[in-house]
Motif scaffolding. Structure first.
Motif, PDB file in Angstrom:
ATOM      1  N   PRO A 120       0.820  -1.226   0.000  1.00 39.17           N
ATOM      2  CA  PRO A 120       0.000   0.000   0.000  1.00 39.17           C
ATOM      3  C   PRO A 120       0.847   1.266   0.000  1.00 39.17           C
ATOM      4  O   PRO A 120       1.953   1.287   0.570  1.00 39.17           O
ATOM      5  CB  PRO A 120      -0.817  -0.115   1.297  1.00 39.17           C
ATOM      6  N   PRO A 121       0.362   2.345  -0.637  1.00 39.10           N
ATOM      7  CA  PRO A 121       1.160   3.577  -0.808  1.00 39.10           C
ATOM      8  C   PRO A 121       1.718   4.158   0.485  1.00 39.10           C
ATOM      9  O   PRO A 121       2.905   4.503   0.551  1.00 39.10           O
ATOM     10  CB  PRO A 121       0.168   4.547  -1.467  1.00 39.10           C
ATOM     11  N   MET A 122       0.874   4.306   1.509  1.00 34.47           N
ATOM     12  CA  MET A 122       1.339   4.894   2.764  1.00 34.47           C
ATOM     13  C   MET A 122       2.433   4.043   3.392  1.00 34.47           C
ATOM     14  O   MET A 122       3.460   4.548   3.863  1.00 34.47           O
ATOM     15  CB  MET A 122       0.181   5.045   3.755  1.00 34.47           C
ATOM     16  N   GLN A 123       2.217   2.734   3.386  1.00 34.32           N
ATOM     17  CA  GLN A 123       3.174   1.829   4.026  1.00 34.32           C
ATOM     18  C   GLN A 123       4.511   1.837   3.304  1.00 34.32           C
ATOM     19  O   GLN A 123       5.568   1.868   3.936  1.00 34.32           O
ATOM     20  CB  GLN A 123       2.604   0.408   4.069  1.00 34.32           C
ATOM     21  N   ARG A 124       4.493   1.836   1.991  1.00 36.29           N
ATOM     22  CA  ARG A 124       5.765   1.823   1.261  1.00 36.29           C
ATOM     23  C   ARG A 124       6.512   3.144   1.412  1.00 36.29           C
ATOM     24  O   ARG A 124       7.743   3.165   1.439  1.00 36.29           O
ATOM     25  CB  ARG A 124       5.550   1.464  -0.207  1.00 36.29           C
ATOM     26  N   LEU A 125       5.790   4.260   1.545  1.00 36.49           N
ATOM     27  CA  LEU A 125       6.457   5.548   1.766  1.00 36.49           C
ATOM     28  C   LEU A 125       7.105   5.577   3.143  1.00 36.49           C
ATOM     29  O   LEU A 125       8.237   6.061   3.294  1.00 36.49           O
ATOM     30  CB  LEU A 125       5.458   6.696   1.623  1.00 36.49           C
ATOM     31  N   LEU A 126       6.412   5.070   4.149  1.00 35.88           N
ATOM     32  CA  LEU A 126       6.974   5.020   5.496  1.00 35.88           C
ATOM     33  C   LEU A 126       8.229   4.148   5.538  1.00 35.88           C
ATOM     34  O   LEU A 126       9.247   4.523   6.135  1.00 35.88           O
ATOM     35  CB  LEU A 126       5.936   4.480   6.480  1.00 35.88           C
ATOM     36  N   ILE A 127       8.171   2.989   4.910  1.00 38.92           N
ATOM     37  CA  ILE A 127       9.332   2.094   4.870  1.00 38.92           C
ATOM     38  C   ILE A 127      10.472   2.756   4.111  1.00 38.92           C
ATOM     39  O   ILE A 127      11.634   2.712   4.533  1.00 38.92           O
ATOM     40  CB  ILE A 127       8.946   0.743   4.231  1.00 38.92           C
ATOM     41  N   ALA A 128      10.158   3.386   2.988  1.00 36.91           N
ATOM     42  CA  ALA A 128      11.192   4.028   2.167  1.00 36.91           C
ATOM     43  C   ALA A 128      11.946   5.094   2.951  1.00 36.91           C
ATOM     44  O   ALA A 128      13.181   5.146   2.932  1.00 36.91           O
ATOM     45  CB  ALA A 128      10.554   4.631   0.918  1.00 36.91           C
TER      46      ALA A 128
END
Length: 332
Positions: A120-128
């Motif tokens: 999901p977009p939010m999760q991948r941005l946080l991980i990134a």
């Protein structure tokens, strides 16, 4: 109903805050016994264990919520006291460019990989941002800018702490078989490991001049937190419709505080006791916040995440390490 009666009915934050600070104290004691272990990891593990082995009383919820948000933001502000801009400039233009590439390409590559994996977009941005900038503090800062779901924040922090801790042993082992100077090893470690505490632990293992170089490079990555949050704020202003005439903030207040603290560290003659006190305060605040976030992680919820975030975390770790290694070799 009078104001006094309202105050009596308002839930107290102190039981939850007391528990969070007690967990932070336990995490610090664990670090004294095992210096290579990050207190943030210990704190989040304590929180996860508590909430999954025991029914947490509702009376603790208000204080835990305060710890997970306000204490976390205060911890990020205190993190600014570790940044001496003169030390970062002393790295030279080549290494500063490498740091910019680590953060920029690290975020872009991780987001692209996450999109391909279906994270999901939010999760991948946080991980990134967590893997490319400064671990849990970056995850919290991005959450403050985008208002992500609690589950996404908790999973990103858990991944960034676990993978960063694993790198304490992996990075020195890998770099040890390469034909590198001690300083080059430190530059790569500081450019690739997630948390400041984890960088210190890995630099200590490598010895020599590695530790100093690693910490300065890591703090240069931490400094990138502010411009990245600013860019996210600009993007949200373009993509998110104003609510009641208000636009999303370009820069959250606590990120501004982080910058002020960094300027104070650079421009004012702060003594060693002040800096050491700031470091301890930052560790306590972030550990209390990690414990509180851990209390929101249930095993049943983790199972629903699937393997994709873990795969993304693995690939992101390898990607950031590759950028740091290639960059240091090229400028060397």
């Amino acid at each position: 109903m009078t104001g006094d009666e309202l105050d009596e009915k308002a839930p107290s934050i102190w039981p939850g805050l007391t528990l969070a600070f007690a967990a932070a104290g336990a995490a610090l004691l664990a670090q004294q016994a095992l210096p290579a272990v990050s207190p943030l990891l210990v704190a989040i593990v304590l929180g996860v264990a508590l909430t999954n082995l025991w029914t947490v009383p509702q009376s603790l919820a208000p204080g835990l919520q305060v710890a997970a948000k306000r204490l976390l933001r205060l911890g990020i502000v205190m993190l600014g006291l570790q940044l001496a801009l003169g030390d970062i400039l002393a790295l030279g233009p080549g290494m500063i460019l490498v740091v910019l590439l680590i953060v920029g390409l690290g975020i872009a590559g991780t987001v692209l990989i996450g999109r391909t994996l279906g994270v999901p977009p939010m999760q991948r941005l946080l991980i990134a941002c967590g893997f490319s900038i400064c671990g849990a503090a970056a995850v919290a800062a991005v959450d403050g800018a985008i208002g992500a779901e609690e589950e996404d924040v908790a999973s990103a922090i858990g991944l960034v702490v676990v993978f960063g801790t694993a790198m304490i042993g992996v990075v020195p082992a890998v770099l040890g078989v390469m034909d590198l100077t001690s300083r080059e090893q430190g530059l790569i470690a500081g450019g690739s490991i997630h948390e400041v505490a984890q960088v210190v632990a890995a630099g200590g293992i490598m010895g020599g001049g590695a530790l100093t170089a690693a910490v300065v490079v890591k703090l240069a990555r931490v400094l990138m937190l502010a411009p990245v949050i600013l860019m996210i704020g600009l993007a949200r202003r373009r993509l998110v419709a104003p609510v009641a005439g208000k636009r999303p903030a370009l820069l959250p207040l606590f990120v501004g505080g982080f910058l002020v603290a960094a300027l104070a560290r650079t421009l004012l003659p702060l003594g060693a006791p002040v800096l050491e006190g700031g470091r301890i305060a930052q560790t306590i605040l972030l550990s209390a916040a990690m414990f509180s976030l851990g209390c929101g992680v249930r095993i049943s919820m983790v199972k629903t995440l699937g393997g994709r975030p873990v795969v993304l975390a693995t690939l992101s770790t390898a990607w950031v390490f590759a950028i740091a290694t290639i960059g240091v070799l090229l400028i060397g």
